[in-house]
Scaffold this motif. Structure first.
Motif, short mmCIF file in Angstrom:
data_model
loop_
_atom_site.label_atom_id
_atom_site.label_comp_id
_atom_site.label_asym_id
_atom_site.label_seq_id
_atom_site.Cartn_x
_atom_site.Cartn_y
_atom_site.Cartn_z
N LEU A 181 -41.06 -37.61 -2.37
CA LEU A 181 -40.02 -37.25 -3.32
C LEU A 181 -39.92 -38.26 -4.45
O LEU A 181 -39.66 -37.89 -5.60
N TYR A 226 -37.54 -38.00 -7.54
CA TYR A 226 -36.29 -37.85 -6.80
C TYR A 226 -36.07 -39.11 -5.94
O TYR A 226 -36.60 -39.21 -4.83
N ALA A 233 -32.69 -38.80 -2.97
CA ALA A 233 -32.72 -37.64 -2.08
C ALA A 233 -32.09 -37.97 -0.73
O ALA A 233 -32.08 -39.12 -0.28
N PRO A 240 -33.02 -32.84 -2.45
CA PRO A 240 -33.64 -33.76 -3.42
C PRO A 240 -32.66 -34.39 -4.41
O PRO A 240 -32.88 -35.49 -4.90
N ALA A 271 -33.19 -34.94 -10.59
CA ALA A 271 -34.43 -35.64 -10.94
C ALA A 271 -34.13 -36.84 -11.84
O ALA A 271 -33.15 -36.86 -12.58
N THR A 272 -34.99 -37.84 -11.77
CA THR A 272 -34.85 -39.03 -12.60
C THR A 272 -35.37 -38.76 -14.01
O THR A 272 -36.41 -38.12 -14.19
N ARG A 286 -38.36 -35.90 -17.95
CA ARG A 286 -38.30 -36.13 -16.51
C ARG A 286 -39.39 -37.10 -16.08
O ARG A 286 -40.55 -36.98 -16.49
N ARG A 335 -29.89 -42.31 -11.92
CA ARG A 335 -31.07 -41.44 -11.95
C ARG A 335 -31.81 -41.57 -13.28
O ARG A 335 -32.14 -40.58 -13.93
#
Length: 199
Positions: free
Chosen positions: A18, A23, A26, A51, A54-55, A92, A131
Motif C-alpha cells: 500500500l 497509501y 491505511a 486504504p 492517497a498521498t 498523487r 497525507r
C-alpha cells in the motif's frame, strides 16, 4: 506459532504494498479463523484493508551539482528539466511515479553535455497525518564533455568524407548520451571534458 508469524508477515507485506501505491495511513487487519472444511486443523487467514486517502505531493525541490550547476550554457537544460518534471505539487504520489520522474530527469540531463550524470541524492518525506509528500532531488552532472577530433581508420571501400557526414558531429560539439549513441556505432571520437583545455 508459525501461523501467527505468517499472519503478521502478511500484514507487513500489505502495508508495504500500500505504501508503494501512496497509501501510508491505511488500516490493515489480519484475522486467523477456523475454516469451514472437513479437513482438521485447517485455518483461514483474512486480510481486510481500508486504504484511506492517497498521498499527494506538496512540494518539489530539484537541485543540481557538478558542472550543470556552474556552466551558464546549462541554464536552459536545468529549466527544461524542472518544467517537464512529471510529479509536481498536487499530483498523487506513488513509488513508481517517483522512480519514473527521477529516471526521466536523469535522462534529460545525460542527453546533452553530461553523459556521466547520476542521481546524487533523492528523498521523499512522507507525512502520514497530512497525507502529503515533500520531494527533493539532486542531479549530479559530473563534468561536461565535448567531442574531440574525428578519427577515421581502416577504410577500404569508402572515403573519409562519407563517414564524417554520417557522424554528424564536429570538434568542440557538446557530447551527451544521445550524441554518443548516434555516432559511436559508426566511428570513433576522442572526447574531452569541457573544463579541461585541449592539448
Amino acid at each position: 506459532g508459525e501461523l501467527q508469524r505468517l499472519a503478521r508477515a502478511a500484514e507487513l507485506d500489505a502495508r508495504s504494498l500500500l505504501g508503494t501505491l501512496g497509501y501510508f495511513s491505511a488500516t490493515v487487519a489480519v484475522q486467523v479463523r477456523s475454516a469451514s472444511s472437513p479437513l482438521q486443523n485447517q485455518r483461514l487467514v483474512l486480510v481486510s484493508v481500508q486504504p484511506g486517502a492517497a498521498t499527494v505531493v506538496s512540494e518539489v525541490a530539484i537541485a543540481f551539482a557538478g558542472a550543470a550547476e556552474r556552466l551558464p550554457q546549462a541554464g536552459s537544460q536545468r529549466d527544461a528539466i524542472r518544467r517537464s518534471w512529471s510529479l509536481g505539487a498536487g499530483t498523487r504520489f506513488t513509488q513508481a511515479r517517483w522512480d519514473d520522474a527521477k529516471a526521466q530527469a536523469l535522462r534529460q540531463l545525460a542527453a546533452q553535455h553530461f553523459p556521466m550524470a547520476r542521481i546524487g541524492t533523492s528523498r521523499a518525506d512522507i507525512d502520514p497525518e497530512t497525507r502529503t509528500a515533500r520531494l527533493s532531488l539532486t542531479l549530479d552532472s559530473g563534468p561536461a564533455y565535448q567531442f574531440g577530433v574525428l578519427q577515421v581508420e581502416g577504410l577500404k571501400r569508402f572515403e573519409a568524407s562519407l563517414v564524417e557526414r554520417i557522424a554528424q558531429v564536429r570538434d568542440g560539439e557538446s557530447c551527451g548520451v544521445r550524441g554518443a549513441i548516434q555516432c559511436g556505432v559508426h566511428v570513433r571520437h576522442s572526447v574531452r571534458r569541457h573544463d579541461v583545455p585541449p592539448r
